[in-house]
Structures are given as C-alpha cells and as structure tokens.
Design a protein around this motif. Structure first.
Motif, PDB file in Angstrom:
ATOM      1  N   ASP A   1       0.900  -1.283  -0.231  1.00  0.00           N
ATOM      2  CA  ASP A   1       0.047  -0.107   0.023  1.00  0.00           C
ATOM      3  C   ASP A   1       0.841   1.247  -0.008  1.00  0.00           C
ATOM      4  O   ASP A   1       0.481   2.378   0.636  1.00  0.00           O
ATOM      5  CB  ASP A   1      -0.984   0.171   1.178  1.00  0.00           C
ATOM      6  CG  ASP A   1      -2.280  -0.914   1.029  1.00  0.00           C
ATOM      7  OD1 ASP A   1      -2.467  -1.436  -0.282  1.00  0.00           O
ATOM      8  OD2 ASP A   1      -2.882  -1.003   1.889  1.00  0.00           O
TER       9      ASP A   1
ATOM     10  N   LYS B   1      -1.268   6.851   1.400  1.00  0.00           N
ATOM     11  CA  LYS B   1      -2.258   6.488   0.788  1.00  0.00           C
ATOM     12  C   LYS B   1      -3.500   7.445   1.081  1.00  0.00           C
ATOM     13  O   LYS B   1      -4.232   7.661   0.326  1.00  0.00           O
ATOM     14  CB  LYS B   1      -2.609   4.975   1.161  1.00  0.00           C
ATOM     15  CG  LYS B   1      -3.991   4.383   0.668  1.00  0.00           C
ATOM     16  CD  LYS B   1      -4.000   2.927   0.933  1.00  0.00           C
ATOM     17  CE  LYS B   1      -5.349   2.348   0.254  1.00  0.00           C
ATOM     18  NZ  LYS B   1      -5.418   0.998   0.544  1.00  0.00           N
TER      19      LYS B   1
ATOM     20  N   TRP C   1      -7.455   0.744  -7.512  1.00  0.00           N
ATOM     21  CA  TRP C   1      -7.989   1.958  -6.600  1.00  0.00           C
ATOM     22  C   TRP C   1      -7.297   3.307  -6.856  1.00  0.00           C
ATOM     23  O   TRP C   1      -7.781   4.154  -6.853  1.00  0.00           O
ATOM     24  CB  TRP C   1      -7.613   1.543  -5.043  1.00  0.00           C
ATOM     25  CG  TRP C   1      -8.020   2.450  -3.921  1.00  0.00           C
ATOM     26  CD1 TRP C   1      -9.021   2.724  -3.275  1.00  0.00           C
ATOM     27  CD2 TRP C   1      -7.093   3.414  -3.522  1.00  0.00           C
ATOM     28  NE1 TRP C   1      -9.139   3.650  -2.643  1.00  0.00           N
ATOM     29  CE2 TRP C   1      -7.935   4.137  -2.583  1.00  0.00           C
ATOM     30  CE3 TRP C   1      -5.796   3.837  -3.536  1.00  0.00           C
ATOM     31  CZ2 TRP C   1      -7.409   5.230  -1.894  1.00  0.00           C
ATOM     32  CZ3 TRP C   1      -5.455   5.031  -2.962  1.00  0.00           C
ATOM     33  CH2 TRP C   1      -6.139   5.543  -1.939  1.00  0.00           C
TER      34      TRP C   1
ATOM     35  N   ASP D   1      -9.125   4.736  -9.749  1.00  0.00           N
ATOM     36  CA  ASP D   1     -10.139   5.540  -9.184  1.00  0.00           C
ATOM     37  C   ASP D   1     -10.042   6.881  -8.694  1.00  0.00           C
ATOM     38  O   ASP D   1     -10.486   7.730  -8.871  1.00  0.00           O
ATOM     39  CB  ASP D   1     -11.061   4.383  -8.221  1.00  0.00           C
ATOM     40  CG  ASP D   1     -11.449   3.249  -8.969  1.00  0.00           C
ATOM     41  OD1 ASP D   1     -11.701   3.386 -10.180  1.00  0.00           O
ATOM     42  OD2 ASP D   1     -11.711   2.271  -8.267  1.00  0.00           O
ATOM     43  N   GLN D   2      -8.779   6.845  -8.182  1.00  0.00           N
ATOM     44  CA  GLN D   2      -8.594   7.958  -7.426  1.00  0.00           C
ATOM     45  C   GLN D   2      -8.248   9.074  -8.241  1.00  0.00           C
ATOM     46  O   GLN D   2      -8.523  10.280  -8.059  1.00  0.00           O
ATOM     47  CB  GLN D   2      -7.305   7.745  -6.105  1.00  0.00           C
ATOM     48  CG  GLN D   2      -7.633   7.062  -5.024  1.00  0.00           C
ATOM     49  CD  GLN D   2      -8.939   7.398  -4.260  1.00  0.00           C
ATOM     50  OE1 GLN D   2      -8.976   8.716  -3.601  1.00  0.00           O
ATOM     51  NE2 GLN D   2      -9.810   6.585  -4.100  1.00  0.00           N
TER      52      GLN D   2
ATOM     53  N   GLU E   1      -5.692  -4.835  -6.777  1.00  0.00           N
ATOM     54  CA  GLU E   1      -6.829  -4.083  -6.249  1.00  0.00           C
ATOM     55  C   GLU E   1      -6.240  -2.752  -6.054  1.00  0.00           C
ATOM     56  O   GLU E   1      -6.901  -1.722  -6.201  1.00  0.00           O
ATOM     57  CB  GLU E   1      -7.377  -4.771  -5.067  1.00  0.00           C
ATOM     58  CG  GLU E   1      -8.226  -4.061  -4.231  1.00  0.00           C
ATOM     59  CD  GLU E   1      -8.616  -4.678  -2.815  1.00  0.00           C
ATOM     60  OE1 GLU E   1      -9.292  -3.880  -2.246  1.00  0.00           O
ATOM     61  OE2 GLU E   1      -8.142  -5.654  -2.656  1.00  0.00           O
ATOM     62  N   ASN E   2      -5.107  -2.622  -5.413  1.00  0.00           N
ATOM     63  CA  ASN E   2      -4.321  -1.500  -5.160  1.00  0.00           C
ATOM     64  C   ASN E   2      -4.060  -0.388  -6.551  1.00  0.00           C
ATOM     65  O   ASN E   2      -4.451   0.832  -6.480  1.00  0.00           O
ATOM     66  CB  ASN E   2      -3.063  -1.491  -4.581  1.00  0.00           C
ATOM     67  CG  ASN E   2      -3.279  -2.089  -3.294  1.00  0.00           C
ATOM     68  OD1 ASN E   2      -4.168  -1.901  -2.506  1.00  0.00           O
ATOM     69  ND2 ASN E   2      -2.063  -2.732  -2.573  1.00  0.00           N
TER      70      ASN E   2
END
Length: 135
Positions: A72, A83, A117, A120-121, A113-114
């Motif tokens: 992460d 993050k 993510w 998306d951010q 998944e990271n």
C-alpha cells in the motif's frame, strides 16, 4: 396433403406443402438481419503505432507517473505519497493543468486491487486519460 375433387377416382397427393416453411424461414432471416447489427458492441482503444519513431532522449517534465508499490505504498514521480493523501495530492496537481493525463506504473509485487484503487483516485481527482506504463 391435398385432395382432388371431381373426376373419376380419388387419389391422395403426397407432396409436402413448403410455402409455410419458406415464409417462416424468410421471417427468421429478417429477424436475424435486424438483430445482428444491434448486438455489436465496441470498445474504443488506441493501439500503438506499428512504425514508431525513434525515442527522444529528453523526458517530458510535465508527465506525471503514479507508481503503485507493494504494501500500500504510492509514489508520484518517485516522491512517496501516503495512501490517505493520494487523492488530495493528485487533486492539487491536476486542478491547474489543462492536460489531465497520468501514467500508472504497477509494481510486479503489488496487488491488482491497489492499482485499480489508484486509478479510481486519479479519475476522481480530474484525470481524463489514464496511461499504463510499459515494463
């Protein structure tokens, strides 16, 4: 099956009446001709140029590369970013920019998944074009 009337003797006609079968086949043909063009779906993609020009040695300083690292961890142009602060940092970078392009580079050991993510951010921060950096 047909039957003849009149005349001297009754004989049965054993020929199949194919007219209704042809009508059904023509209706099915028309239905398939209408459905097939409507069922096609397309995804817009941009393929690389098959005859690429020689690479320029200068790196564009305006390019933003978001690296997704294992455990992460994230980095924007090799600068570590927490993050929790990733969205705010991307928002502050892309608000004044006219070109909203980012390149995302996922580490081989990072979780998929990271990477999603992070994409998306970036989209939430106003990025319009997401590029995936090659290996």
């Amino acid at each position: 099956m047909g039957m003849s009337t009149g005349g001297g003797g009754s004989s049965l006609n054993n020929e199949i009446n194919v007219t209704p079968m042809i009508d059904v086949l023509l209706v099915l043909l028309i239905i398939f001709m209408m459905i097939i063009p409507m069922s096609r779906k397309a995804i817009d993609t941009q393929l690389p140029d098959p005859n690429p020009q020689p690479a320029q040695p200068n790196v564009n300083p305006d390019q933003i590369v978001l690296e997704v690292l294992p455990d992460d961890k994230y980095a924007i142009n090799r600068e570590p970013v927490d993050k929790k602060e990733l969205f705010n940092r991307l928002k502050s970078i892309y608000d004044p920019r006219p070109e909203k392009i980012i390149f995302i580079k996922g580490d081989t050991m990072s979780i998929y998944e990271n990477v999603i993510w992070a994409m998306d951010q970036a989209r939430g921060a106003g990025v319009k074009v997401l590029g995936v950096a090659p290996k």
